[in-house]
Design a protein around this motif. Structure first.
Motif, PDB file in Angstrom:
ATOM      1  N   HIS A 167       0.809  -1.220   0.000  1.00 43.03           N
ATOM      2  CA  HIS A 167       0.000   0.000   0.000  1.00 43.03           C
ATOM      3  C   HIS A 167       0.851   1.283   0.000  1.00 43.03           C
ATOM      4  O   HIS A 167       0.524   2.255  -0.697  1.00 43.03           O
ATOM      5  N   GLY A 220      -0.968   8.757   6.639  1.00 46.35           N
ATOM      6  CA  GLY A 220      -1.291   8.779   8.055  1.00 46.35           C
ATOM      7  C   GLY A 220      -0.279   7.995   8.882  1.00 46.35           C
ATOM      8  O   GLY A 220       0.062   8.379   9.993  1.00 46.35           O
ATOM      9  N   GLY A 221       0.225   6.908   8.336  1.00 49.10           N
ATOM     10  CA  GLY A 221       1.130   6.055   9.102  1.00 49.10           C
ATOM     11  C   GLY A 221       2.564   6.063   8.599  1.00 49.10           C
ATOM     12  O   GLY A 221       3.431   5.421   9.194  1.00 49.10           O
ATOM     13  N   GLU A 224       0.200  11.548  11.047  1.00 48.60           N
ATOM     14  CA  GLU A 224      -0.072  11.308  12.459  1.00 48.60           C
ATOM     15  C   GLU A 224       0.158  12.604  13.252  1.00 48.60           C
ATOM     16  O   GLU A 224      -0.591  12.919  14.177  1.00 48.60           O
ATOM     17  N   PHE A 262      -0.117  15.654  12.105  1.00 48.04           N
ATOM     18  CA  PHE A 262      -1.270  16.533  11.834  1.00 48.04           C
ATOM     19  C   PHE A 262      -2.460  16.090  12.688  1.00 48.04           C
ATOM     20  O   PHE A 262      -3.127  16.914  13.315  1.00 48.04           O
ATOM     21  N   GLY A 269      -7.413  15.142  11.125  1.00 48.99           N
ATOM     22  CA  GLY A 269      -6.573  16.257  11.493  1.00 48.99           C
ATOM     23  C   GLY A 269      -6.056  17.133  10.383  1.00 48.99           C
ATOM     24  O   GLY A 269      -6.147  18.366  10.461  1.00 48.99           O
ATOM     25  N   GLY A 270      -5.486  16.522   9.327  1.00 51.53           N
ATOM     26  CA  GLY A 270      -4.829  17.307   8.286  1.00 51.53           C
ATOM     27  C   GLY A 270      -5.711  18.396   7.707  1.00 51.53           C
ATOM     28  O   GLY A 270      -5.358  19.584   7.741  1.00 51.53           O
ATOM     29  N   PRO A 271      -6.872  18.018   7.158  1.00 51.86           N
ATOM     30  CA  PRO A 271      -7.741  19.041   6.577  1.00 51.86           C
ATOM     31  C   PRO A 271      -8.167  20.095   7.598  1.00 51.86           C
ATOM     32  O   PRO A 271      -8.272  21.276   7.265  1.00 51.86           O
ATOM     33  N   GLN A 317      -5.283  22.468   8.086  1.00 54.78           N
ATOM     34  CA  GLN A 317      -5.145  23.295   6.883  1.00 54.78           C
ATOM     35  C   GLN A 317      -6.169  24.432   6.868  1.00 54.78           C
ATOM     36  O   GLN A 317      -5.838  25.584   6.614  1.00 54.78           O
ATOM     37  N   GLY A 368      -1.873  10.849   1.709  1.00 55.17           N
ATOM     38  CA  GLY A 368      -2.885  11.791   2.201  1.00 55.17           C
ATOM     39  C   GLY A 368      -2.358  13.177   2.485  1.00 55.17           C
ATOM     40  O   GLY A 368      -3.016  14.173   2.164  1.00 55.17           O
ATOM     41  N   VAL A 369      -1.151  13.282   3.049  1.00 51.92           N
ATOM     42  CA  VAL A 369      -0.613  14.602   3.408  1.00 51.92           C
ATOM     43  C   VAL A 369      -0.250  15.406   2.148  1.00 51.92           C
ATOM     44  O   VAL A 369      -0.209  16.638   2.184  1.00 51.92           O
ATOM     45  N   ASN A 396      -2.240  18.363   1.137  1.00 48.84           N
ATOM     46  CA  ASN A 396      -2.099  19.653   1.830  1.00 48.84           C
ATOM     47  C   ASN A 396      -1.657  20.766   0.871  1.00 48.84           C
ATOM     48  O   ASN A 396      -0.612  20.669   0.221  1.00 48.84           O
ATOM     49  N   CYS A 434      -4.701  11.555  -3.724  1.00 51.84           N
ATOM     50  CA  CYS A 434      -3.697  11.490  -2.656  1.00 51.84           C
ATOM     51  C   CYS A 434      -4.173  10.592  -1.523  1.00 51.84           C
ATOM     52  O   CYS A 434      -3.440   9.739  -1.032  1.00 51.84           O
ATOM     53  N   ASP A 487      -6.549   7.667   0.411  1.00 50.59           N
ATOM     54  CA  ASP A 487      -6.669   6.268   0.004  1.00 50.59           C
ATOM     55  C   ASP A 487      -7.752   6.002  -1.040  1.00 50.59           C
ATOM     56  O   ASP A 487      -8.880   6.457  -0.922  1.00 50.59           O
TER      57      ASP A 487
HETATM   58  O1  KG4 Z   1      -2.875   8.163   2.603  1.00 54.17           O
HETATM   59  P1  KG4 Z   1      -3.985   8.330   3.558  1.00 54.17           P
HETATM   60  O2  KG4 Z   1      -5.361   8.633   3.028  1.00 54.17           O
HETATM   61  O3  KG4 Z   1      -4.137   7.080   4.475  1.00 54.17           O
HETATM   62  C1  KG4 Z   1      -3.035   6.334   4.919  1.00 54.17           C
HETATM   63  O4  KG4 Z   1      -2.558   5.490   4.134  1.00 54.17           O
HETATM   64  O5  KG4 Z   1      -2.632   6.615   6.055  1.00 54.17           O
HETATM   65  O6  KG4 Z   1      -3.517   9.485   4.563  1.00 54.17           O
HETATM   66  C2  KG4 Z   1      -4.319   9.921   5.615  1.00 54.17           C
HETATM   67  C3  KG4 Z   1      -3.588  11.069   6.293  1.00 54.17           C
HETATM   68  C4  KG4 Z   1      -4.257  11.522   7.585  1.00 54.17           C
HETATM   69  O7  KG4 Z   1      -3.294  11.630   8.600  1.00 54.17           O
HETATM   70  C5  KG4 Z   1      -4.811  12.877   7.207  1.00 54.17           C
HETATM   71  O8  KG4 Z   1      -4.904  13.780   8.297  1.00 54.17           O
HETATM   72  C6  KG4 Z   1      -3.802  13.353   6.190  1.00 54.17           C
HETATM   73  O9  KG4 Z   1      -3.518  12.207   5.432  1.00 54.17           O
HETATM   74  N1  KG4 Z   1      -4.348  14.408   5.321  1.00 54.17           N
HETATM   75  C7  KG4 Z   1      -3.861  15.676   5.319  1.00 54.17           C
HETATM   76  C8  KG4 Z   1      -4.701  16.413   4.433  1.00 54.17           C
HETATM   77  N2  KG4 Z   1      -5.632  15.559   3.932  1.00 54.17           N
HETATM   78  C9  KG4 Z   1      -5.402  14.331   4.487  1.00 54.17           C
HETATM   79  N3  KG4 Z   1      -2.832  16.234   5.971  1.00 54.17           N
HETATM   80  C10 KG4 Z   1      -2.591  17.551   5.772  1.00 54.17           C
HETATM   81  N4  KG4 Z   1      -3.352  18.316   4.961  1.00 54.17           N
HETATM   82  C11 KG4 Z   1      -4.408  17.804   4.269  1.00 54.17           C
HETATM   83  N5  KG4 Z   1      -5.130  18.576   3.477  1.00 54.17           N
END
Ligand code: KG4
Ligand code: ZN
Length: 379
Positions: free
Chosen positions: A127, A172-173, A199, A201, A214-216, A219, A312-313, A316, A344, A346
């Protein structure tokens, strides 16, 4: 001996965390369909992801999600997903780790069953590595119909990726940095020693009182920040920017720094919306500064022609803009690739793309869910 790129049309399944997703992608680049079911609202109720709750939900979602992804490619609009796979799919790909065991099992066992009953080859996908292949798909051909996604996503993916490339995966991880010598030759350069960027964020967002992802939330709050003279907060640390820890990251200190700041603010009776916005802004600045500097340092050191970000990040906006402006100003010869925001976080599109460019089919009996699947490849 199998060769890469032998399966034209791949059905991919993704269920490693709280999303349940399926997609059909042709030649690793052309998106024919993508379906994502999220349990985010449910998890917000519990203040985070509860693994058992996630897996139970995913059991309900998995077949409808796959059926949805197969609909656009079944000429008759048939909902018989087995006959759709038999007729229109060349291979099945599944994310088998890293992730939550219960969640992974839902996708893996479903994919194994589909492979066993249809006889289609099954490709296990890492993944974390797969995230970077979101940069390989042609996203301009596909419009996402979501009332929340009104803005045209910012994307620079207008050229085929040239190598060597430096690829940053921030989810996230995971916070991992890779050197890509080709679409299939990947070498891990470094990663997080503790908390991942996502994490960081998520945890600091909770300290600031945000309940949803958290991330969104950070932001959004950071966008409302404006500096008030005489009301500056301590600048947060930029962890591990020194050369000794060349390509490793550490974000756990931010959590401690923010909880200290929050306590100090509360003591002074200054924990109102503008204070929260300032702290959110500082968190975002610290994380994005470190990610941009380390990635571009690697790009310089390895003579990279391209820089890719994903996970996911990478959604941002500050991170995207910082990369863009640093590259534009200091490394104008480097191509910058970032997937549209919806690719970006999942989904199963990049699982299919990875399977096409780098995957190897394995007998379905031999595929298992591996929660701690190694991401430090090519060493
Ligand atoms: O890739 P993902 O969807 O799942 C994993 O594989 O972990 O990433 C999720 C992570 C979460 O920590 C979320 O807060 C972060 O991505 N994320 C963001 C934003 N959108 C999602 N972090 C910062 N800014 C964003 N806009
Ligand atoms: Zn992910």
């Amino acid at each position: 001996m199998t060769t890469h790129k032998q399966y034209r049309r791949i059905l991919a399944i993704e269920s490693s965390c709280d999303e349940t997703a399926a997609a059909v992608v042709e030649h690793g680049t052309r998106i024919l369909s993508s379906s994502v079911a999220s349990s985010a609202t449910l998890h917000a109720k519990y203040g985070g992801i509860v693994p058992e709750v996630a897996a139970r939900e995913q059991l309900d979602y998995i077949i409808p999600t796959i059926t949805e992804a197969l609909k656009p490619i079944s000429l008759s609009g048939s909902t018989d997903y087995i006959s759709s796979i038999n007729q229109h799919i060349d291979a099945i790909a599944v994310s088998h780790g890293p992730g939550l065991i219960g969640s992974l099992l839902v996708g893996v066992e479903t994919a194994k069953t589909l492979s066993a009953v249809t006889g289609k080859p099954l490709i296990p996908v890492n993944h974390v590595l797969a995230h970077m292949y979101a940069n390989f798909v042609d996203s301009s051909q596909f419009t996402v119909h979501s009332p929340k996604n009104k803005h045209q996503p910012l994307t620079m993916n207008h050229e085929p990726i040239q190598f060597p490339a430096i690829s940053l995966v921030v989810s996230g991880g995971h916070t991992e940095l890779y050197l890509m010598k080709s679409a299939s030759d990947i070498q891990w350069l470094g990663g997080t020693l503790d908390d991942a960027a996502g994490e960081a964020f998520d945890k600091t967002a909770r300290l600031l009182g945000f309940e949803n992802r958290g991330g969104p939330a950070i932001q959004e709050a950071a966008q409302t920040h404006s500096r008030v003279p005489g009301k500056d907060f301590t600048r947060l640390p930029r962890p591990m920017l020194d050369r000794e820890n060349l390509y490793n990251f550490s974000f756990s200190g931010l959590k401690t720094a923010i909880s200290r700041e929050v306590a100090a603010c509360k003591e002074k009776g200054m924990f109102s919306q503008p204070d929260i916005a300032t702290l959110a802004y500082e968190v975002q600045e610290s994380i994005t500064d470190v990610l941009v500097k380390k990635t571009l340092r690697a790009a310089k050191e390895y003579g990279a022609v391209s820089v890719l970000i994903s996970g996911g990040v990478a959604a941002n906006l500050t991170l995207r803009e910082k990369f863009l402006s640093h590259i534009h100003t200091n490394h104008p010869h480097i191509y910058f690739f970032v997937p549209p925001v919806w690719l970006c976080t999942d989904n199963a599109v990049y699982i299919a793309s990875y399977a096409y460019f780098r995957g190897e089919p394995v007998d379905w009996h031999d595929i298992t869910a591996v929660p701690d699947l190694n991401v430090e490849v090519g060493l």
